[in-house]
Design a protein around this motif. Sequence first.
Motif, short mmCIF file in Angstrom:
data_model
loop_
_atom_site.label_atom_id
_atom_site.label_comp_id
_atom_site.label_asym_id
_atom_site.label_seq_id
_atom_site.Cartn_x
_atom_site.Cartn_y
_atom_site.Cartn_z
N PRO A 7 0.40 -1.41 -0.14
CA PRO A 7 -0.06 0.16 0.15
C PRO A 7 1.38 1.72 -0.10
N TYR A 8 2.09 1.44 -0.76
CA TYR A 8 2.61 2.60 -1.15
C TYR A 8 2.66 2.73 -2.77
N CYS A 9 3.14 4.00 -2.48
CA CYS A 9 3.57 4.58 -3.80
C CYS A 9 5.32 4.06 -4.32
N GLY A 10 5.83 3.60 -3.55
CA GLY A 10 7.33 3.29 -4.13
C GLY A 10 7.96 2.33 -3.40
N GLY A 11 8.86 1.49 -4.85
CA GLY A 11 9.50 0.25 -4.11
C GLY A 11 10.32 0.43 -3.38
N SER A 12 10.77 -0.63 -2.94
CA SER A 12 12.54 -0.93 -2.34
C SER A 12 13.49 -2.33 -3.39
N THR A 13 14.64 -1.84 -3.45
CA THR A 13 15.50 -2.76 -4.13
C THR A 13 16.96 -2.24 -4.08
N ILE B 290 -4.21 -9.36 -3.47
CA ILE B 290 -3.32 -10.19 -2.07
C ILE B 290 -2.36 -8.89 -1.27
N LEU B 291 -3.04 -8.41 -0.15
CA LEU B 291 -1.94 -7.57 0.82
C LEU B 291 -1.03 -7.76 0.98
N ILE B 292 0.04 -7.39 0.33
CA ILE B 292 1.90 -7.98 1.20
C ILE B 292 2.39 -6.66 2.06
N SER B 293 3.81 -6.92 2.13
CA SER B 293 4.72 -5.83 2.06
C SER B 293 5.78 -5.97 1.77
N ASP B 294 5.96 -6.86 1.06
CA ASP B 294 7.19 -7.30 0.59
C ASP B 294 8.83 -6.30 1.18
N SER B 295 8.79 -6.71 2.25
CA SER B 295 9.87 -5.81 3.36
C SER B 295 11.25 -6.56 3.03
N LEU B 296 12.14 -5.91 2.86
CA LEU B 296 13.35 -5.88 3.08
C LEU B 296 14.48 -5.79 4.70
N TYR B 297 15.43 -6.50 4.97
CA TYR B 297 16.20 -6.58 5.93
C TYR B 297 17.32 -5.73 6.15
N ALA B 298 17.66 -5.72 4.89
CA ALA B 298 19.41 -5.05 4.96
C ALA B 298 18.96 -4.36 6.93
N ALA B 299 21.00 -4.18 6.36
CA ALA B 299 20.78 -3.30 7.48
C ALA B 299 20.93 -1.98 7.62
N THR B 300 20.20 -0.98 8.20
CA THR B 300 19.83 0.72 7.78
C THR B 300 19.34 0.84 8.79
N ASP B 301 19.15 2.29 8.91
CA ASP B 301 18.71 2.98 10.13
C ASP B 301 17.39 4.02 8.56
N THR B 302 16.72 3.35 7.69
CA THR B 302 16.35 3.60 7.22
C THR B 302 15.27 2.94 6.84
N PRO B 303 14.49 2.22 6.47
CA PRO B 303 14.18 0.53 6.06
C PRO B 303 12.65 1.49 4.71
N HIS B 304 12.54 0.98 3.91
CA HIS B 304 11.12 1.74 3.50
C HIS B 304 9.93 0.99 4.49
N VAL C 190 -1.79 2.16 -7.59
CA VAL C 190 -1.94 1.29 -6.80
C VAL C 190 -3.91 0.86 -6.68
N ASP C 191 -4.55 1.97 -5.93
CA ASP C 191 -6.05 1.87 -5.76
C ASP C 191 -6.27 1.08 -7.23
N ALA C 192 -6.22 0.81 -8.05
CA ALA C 192 -7.03 -0.42 -9.04
C ALA C 192 -6.27 -1.31 -8.38
N VAL C 193 -5.06 -1.93 -8.61
CA VAL C 193 -4.97 -3.00 -8.31
C VAL C 193 -5.33 -3.88 -7.30
N ALA C 194 -5.95 -2.77 -5.87
CA ALA C 194 -6.40 -2.83 -4.88
C ALA C 194 -7.58 -3.28 -4.25
N GLN C 195 -8.29 -2.98 -5.50
CA GLN C 195 -10.04 -2.98 -5.72
C GLN C 195 -9.89 -4.15 -6.26
#
Length: 532
Positions: A284-290, A411-425, A401-406
């Motif tokens: 549920p965000y307009c920014g991705g992380s990679t 399915i809602l996901i987080s796609d969470s990354l676990y890099a060592a950082t103080d500024t995660p997504h 994003v809204d169109a996909v959500a509807q």
Amino acid sequence: MFTLFCHANIYDGSGEASFFGDVLVRDDRIEAVGRGLPAPEGANVIDAEGLWLCPGFVDIHRHADVQPLLHWSGEAELRQGITTAVSGNCGISLTPCGNAFRAQQTAFSAAVLGPVPENAPGTYREYSAFMEKAALPFDFAAMLGTGAVRISLMGFSRAPFTKENLEKAAACVEEALALGAPGISCGIMYMPECFNTFDEYVSMLRPLGRYNRPLTAHIRGEGDGLVESVEEVIRLAEAVGCPLEISHFKSCGMQNWGREIYRAIEKTEAARARGQDVTCDFYPYCGGSTMLTTMLPPALCADGADAACARLGTKAGVETFRRAARQTYPDWDNYAVTLGWDRILISTVAQTENRRFLGLSVQAGAEKFGFADAEALAAHLMHTEGGACGIINLSMAQEDVDAVAQLPYSILISDSLYAATDTPHPRLLGSFPRFLREYALERHVVTPETAIRKMTALPADRFGFSGCGRIQAGCRADLLLFDPAKFTDNADFSGRSDPASGLSYSLIGGVPVVEDDQLTGNRPGRWLRAHR
């Protein structure tokens, strides 16, 4: 042991209208759902007047593979209501990881999985054996990634599979599925998977069709090549004979907003109309992380990412990258052009000297610290950090994003990354309460019932987690209780990185893991295996 929730507003995960009532939990199961349920002797009675009660959230896309090895608290997950999670996504799994290419593989995955301990399991069998005995904060399952399979056998070579290596790849997939992996993931966008041929994918994934478990696909392109990339994975799943889950379904690049996602949805729904089992997920965000290395045109990586990053330490290498980064390609999405360096934020670094760039866009960082241009800073970061430099791409339009959500099957996901950082997504910390708060309660993109279904029953069913994701008699007692006006996310793109807050209660298998918005320290999680 009994727990009775009384007078709750119950959202049972089905998507049907909520209702007021009581839920009785006995040990690890829901024993009864109704109104006016009597409290057994000695029961813990919780007055839920004015609060919502729903199943625990199921996140089928977290890159948490390494975390169980670190005995992590699970605070980021538990405080946003996650009670079940699946790792091994996007082709990037902890295993297999053989000795021959271990250093390259762990460096490549660091921006996604985080640092990998030296004694980490090298095979899915070893990982599964470890997880069976691990004290887990919540229920956990892991897929096998085909990118990890390829790297473990061939490193970052772009050479085609030999017959022997293709047989070994298929054997890795077979073993993981036999041990209960709930699916297999691929990351066709990433090196070296982008060099796989269609037939090579079909050969290594053939066991997936026999087990009828899903292929979760990080597709080849999410910008200019979105539609063709969706068609590619639909054909792949059809050839293998398996269900397909299109990971983080989105349209990137400003020139594609408001258009390409709808064309991709048409392709998806045409496949569904033909009877193919195709679903998708989104965050549920307009920014991705990679990883920043995804900004390297494949043409520069003929001899591998390590060699390409090494060349970026030379004047000639920087100039070659600069020219390449300013072109468009028919078979690769160049976000430096379609998005712009000013919308690419630096989120993760390993080198102390590079911490000054955290939270800045590549463009702003170059201007602030005297680099010739954005390409020069990107080259510096890839040369000094390699795969350890993570980025956030502000690449999507909210309407898309809204169109996909509807979509009824998203399915809602987080796609969470676990890099060592103080500024995660921020999706690491708040995806689930954010979706409920913003998309259901504030902007009314979906109803609360639909939002909760997308976070509970739908993902549980997709991976065959029976007895999970619903409030009904006989189901596992994974439950959340909260005031919807207080349950919220507290992380954003500005660098604020606080965990979610506002959960009154969370049970996993009947065991309280959150009480009054505080972790209890209990670790009732199970290692989940697929049984279909």
